[in-house]
Design a protein around this motif. Structure first.
Motif, PDB file in Angstrom:
ATOM      1  N   TYR A  58       0.834  -1.202   0.000  1.00 17.82           N
ATOM      2  CA  TYR A  58       0.000   0.000   0.000  1.00 17.82           C
ATOM      3  C   TYR A  58       0.867   1.250   0.000  1.00 17.82           C
ATOM      4  CZ  TYR A  58      -3.781  -3.042   1.589  1.00 17.82           C
ATOM      5  OH  TYR A  58      -4.709  -4.045   1.689  1.00 17.82           O
ATOM      6  N   VAL A  59       0.309   2.330  -0.550  1.00 16.58           N
ATOM      7  CA  VAL A  59       0.899   3.660  -0.445  1.00 16.58           C
ATOM      8  C   VAL A  59      -0.228   4.615  -0.094  1.00 16.58           C
ATOM      9  CG1 VAL A  59       2.079   5.532  -1.679  1.00 16.58           C
ATOM     10  CG2 VAL A  59       2.676   3.156  -2.170  1.00 16.58           C
ATOM     11  N   MET A  60       0.021   5.508   0.860  1.00 18.98           N
ATOM     12  CA  MET A  60      -0.938   6.556   1.203  1.00 18.98           C
ATOM     13  C   MET A  60      -0.230   7.901   1.102  1.00 18.98           C
ATOM     14  SD  MET A  60      -3.474   5.180   4.207  1.00 18.98           S
ATOM     15  CE  MET A  60      -2.498   5.895   5.467  1.00 18.98           C
ATOM     16  N   PHE A  61      -0.657   8.704   0.115  1.00 13.66           N
ATOM     17  CA  PHE A  61      -0.069  10.020  -0.076  1.00 13.66           C
ATOM     18  C   PHE A  61      -0.768  11.025   0.832  1.00 13.66           C
ATOM     19  CE2 PHE A  61       0.911   8.062  -4.200  1.00 13.66           C
ATOM     20  CZ  PHE A  61       2.271   8.327  -4.265  1.00 13.66           C
ATOM     21  N   LYS A  62       0.016  11.807   1.548  1.00 13.95           N
ATOM     22  CA  LYS A  62      -0.505  12.908   2.364  1.00 13.95           C
ATOM     23  C   LYS A  62      -0.531  14.140   1.463  1.00 13.95           C
ATOM     24  CE  LYS A  62       0.516  15.522   6.558  1.00 13.95           C
ATOM     25  NZ  LYS A  62       1.514  15.719   7.642  1.00 13.95           N
ATOM     26  N   THR A  63      -1.732  14.695   1.221  1.00  7.58           N
ATOM     27  CA  THR A  63      -1.873  15.801   0.268  1.00  7.58           C
ATOM     28  C   THR A  63      -2.528  17.011   0.920  1.00  7.58           C
ATOM     29  OG1 THR A  63      -4.063  15.137  -0.513  1.00  7.58           O
ATOM     30  CG2 THR A  63      -2.153  14.160  -1.622  1.00  7.58           C
ATOM     31  N   ARG A  64      -2.369  18.149   0.263  1.00  2.00           N
ATOM     32  CA  ARG A  64      -2.990  19.408   0.685  1.00  2.00           C
ATOM     33  C   ARG A  64      -3.348  20.179  -0.584  1.00  2.00           C
ATOM     34  NH1 ARG A  64      -2.044  22.301   5.987  1.00  2.00           N
ATOM     35  NH2 ARG A  64      -0.861  20.421   6.370  1.00  2.00           N
ATOM     36  N   ALA A  65      -4.548  20.781  -0.612  1.00  5.12           N
ATOM     37  CA  ALA A  65      -5.025  21.493  -1.807  1.00  5.12           C
ATOM     38  C   ALA A  65      -5.170  22.983  -1.535  1.00  5.12           C
ATOM     39  CB  ALA A  65      -6.364  20.911  -2.251  1.00  5.12           C
TER      40      ALA A  65
END
Length: 159
Positions: A58-65
């Motif tokens: 698994y990969v979980m990207f931490k994002t911000r918009a």
């Protein structure tokens, strides 16, 4: 009384330098968004390569918009500043994912870009690591606006 012979130390050969350690990283090839539906739900697209040297489950990207003025847009489901984009593998080392899509990540027609701030990786042996931005490389052909330019803690793109 004790003494040393300096000749013994001078004649010792230094070992050859070690080869550089393999680079362990994720390479992001594409980050895009698209807005759809009556409620302006925003989908996220990410294409990346696993260059960690290990297989990933698994990969979980931490994002911000952000909007065009740099104002943060919260995640649709949690209302928090960060949205987490999870993708299930397996991804062998060297594998490129292609365009992966997450529906309804944000809800704003004003969204102009999002950035990745890190990634949680779960390897095939169940070990977990959080990759900071020093282990995530941006490989995009498009320049981003200044509010989403790569900075010390993130990489980003526009829609």
């Amino acid at each position: 009384v004790s003494g040393c012979s300096w000749d013994r130390f001078k004649s010792a050969k230094t070992p050859p330098p070690l080869p550089p350690a393999p680079t362990e990283k994720l390479i992001v090839h594409n980050l895009t968004t698209d807005i759809g539906g009556k409620r302006n739900h925003v989908a996220a697209h990410v294409d990346f390569s696993n260059q960690t040297g290990r297989a990933l489950d698994y990969v979980m990207f931490k994002t911000r918009a952000f909007d065009q003025k740099g104002v943060e847009i919260p995640a649709l489901k949690s209302g928090k500043p960060n949205a987490w984009l999870r993708i299930a593998g397996p991804f062998i080392s060297g594998h490129r994912t292609g365009n992966q899509r997450w529906e309804k990540v944000w809800a704003s027609a004003e969204l102009t870009c999002f950035r990745i701030e890190g990634a949680e990786l779960i390897f095939d042996d169940s070990s977990v690591e959080f990759y900071e931005m020093d282990k995530i490389e941006l490989d995009l052909a498009v320049l981003q606006p200044s509010i989403c330019q790569p900075v010390a803690e993130s990489v980003a793109t526009t829609q």
